[in-house]
Design a protein around this motif. Sequence first.
Motif, short mmCIF file in Angstrom:
data_model
loop_
_atom_site.label_atom_id
_atom_site.label_comp_id
_atom_site.label_asym_id
_atom_site.label_seq_id
_atom_site.Cartn_x
_atom_site.Cartn_y
_atom_site.Cartn_z
N PRO A 249 0.92 -1.07 0.02
CA PRO A 249 -0.03 -0.07 0.18
C PRO A 249 0.76 1.21 0.11
O PRO A 249 0.17 2.39 -0.31
CB PRO A 249 -0.78 -0.19 1.49
CG PRO A 249 -0.02 -1.00 2.28
CD PRO A 249 0.84 -2.11 1.35
N HIS A 250 2.11 1.35 0.33
CA HIS A 250 2.82 2.30 0.31
C HIS A 250 3.03 2.94 -0.95
O HIS A 250 2.99 4.19 -1.15
CB HIS A 250 4.39 2.10 0.98
CG HIS A 250 5.25 3.10 0.85
ND1 HIS A 250 6.48 3.26 0.19
CD2 HIS A 250 5.23 4.13 1.54
CE1 HIS A 250 7.10 4.04 0.57
NE2 HIS A 250 6.66 4.92 1.33
N ALA B 133 0.50 3.63 9.14
CA ALA B 133 -0.34 4.51 8.29
C ALA B 133 -0.82 3.37 7.41
O ALA B 133 -1.73 3.58 6.52
CB ALA B 133 0.30 5.63 7.61
N TYR B 134 -0.02 2.06 7.44
CA TYR B 134 -0.32 1.21 6.29
C TYR B 134 -0.49 -0.28 6.80
O TYR B 134 -0.32 -0.58 8.03
CB TYR B 134 1.20 1.03 5.40
CG TYR B 134 1.42 2.06 4.83
CD1 TYR B 134 0.78 2.77 3.71
CD2 TYR B 134 2.47 2.89 5.27
CE1 TYR B 134 1.09 3.67 2.89
CE2 TYR B 134 2.90 3.94 4.73
CZ TYR B 134 2.21 4.67 3.59
OH TYR B 134 2.53 5.81 2.88
N GLN B 135 -1.24 -1.09 6.17
CA GLN B 135 -1.68 -2.47 6.51
C GLN B 135 -2.17 -3.00 5.03
O GLN B 135 -2.59 -2.47 4.05
CB GLN B 135 -2.96 -2.36 7.34
CG GLN B 135 -3.42 -3.77 7.66
CD GLN B 135 -4.67 -3.60 8.80
OE1 GLN B 135 -5.04 -2.60 9.25
NE2 GLN B 135 -5.31 -4.68 9.07
N LYS C 155 8.94 -1.36 3.93
CA LYS C 155 7.88 -1.37 4.95
C LYS C 155 7.68 -2.95 5.36
O LYS C 155 7.67 -3.91 4.57
CB LYS C 155 6.57 -0.91 4.04
CG LYS C 155 6.81 0.49 3.81
CD LYS C 155 6.91 1.35 4.79
CE LYS C 155 6.57 2.89 4.34
NZ LYS C 155 7.21 3.93 5.45
N THR C 156 7.52 -3.06 6.45
CA THR C 156 7.71 -4.32 7.12
C THR C 156 6.11 -4.55 7.59
O THR C 156 5.78 -3.98 8.30
CB THR C 156 8.57 -4.43 8.23
OG1 THR C 156 9.72 -4.34 7.53
CG2 THR C 156 8.46 -5.83 8.69
N HIS D 177 -0.79 -5.65 9.91
CA HIS D 177 -0.24 -4.38 10.31
C HIS D 177 1.21 -4.11 9.95
O HIS D 177 2.19 -5.10 10.05
CB HIS D 177 -0.41 -4.22 11.68
CG HIS D 177 -2.02 -4.32 12.01
ND1 HIS D 177 -2.68 -5.07 12.60
CD2 HIS D 177 -2.90 -3.15 12.14
CE1 HIS D 177 -3.87 -5.03 13.07
NE2 HIS D 177 -4.10 -3.64 12.55
N CYS D 178 1.41 -2.85 9.45
CA CYS D 178 2.72 -2.42 9.03
C CYS D 178 3.22 -2.13 10.40
O CYS D 178 2.92 -1.40 11.21
CB CYS D 178 2.79 -1.31 8.29
SG CYS D 178 4.37 -0.71 7.70
#
Length: 113
Positions: A52-53, A94-96, A80-81, A88-89
């Motif tokens: 999603p980044h 802010a990301y998932q 991004k992990t 969940h990031c």
Amino acid sequence: METETTVTWHVACQVSDIPEDGGGCALIDGKQIAIFNFARRGEWYATDNECPHRQQMAVARGMIGSQDGEPKVACPFHKKTFSLQTGHCLNDDAYQIKTFPVMVKENLVYIGI
């Protein structure tokens, strides 16, 4: 209030199609699903393949590992992990990504949608 959801199992691939301690991708119902064979833990996971980044289809090519005992995958482009259990990031709230149930039976990998 809880709602019941019905899971439909789809054959995604053969076990041998996904490398040990690595990932691969399957197209299921028009959606790219990243599938991970976390052989070191004896576990399988499935998530959205889209990070999603930057909206890139790359998660299946990410490196898997653990963070504080939680299985994770890192997007190969921007690191991004994401938790393989919850989506969940782990390094940016802010990301998932969405996760999916996985079932392995008779050398086939099934994904629940």
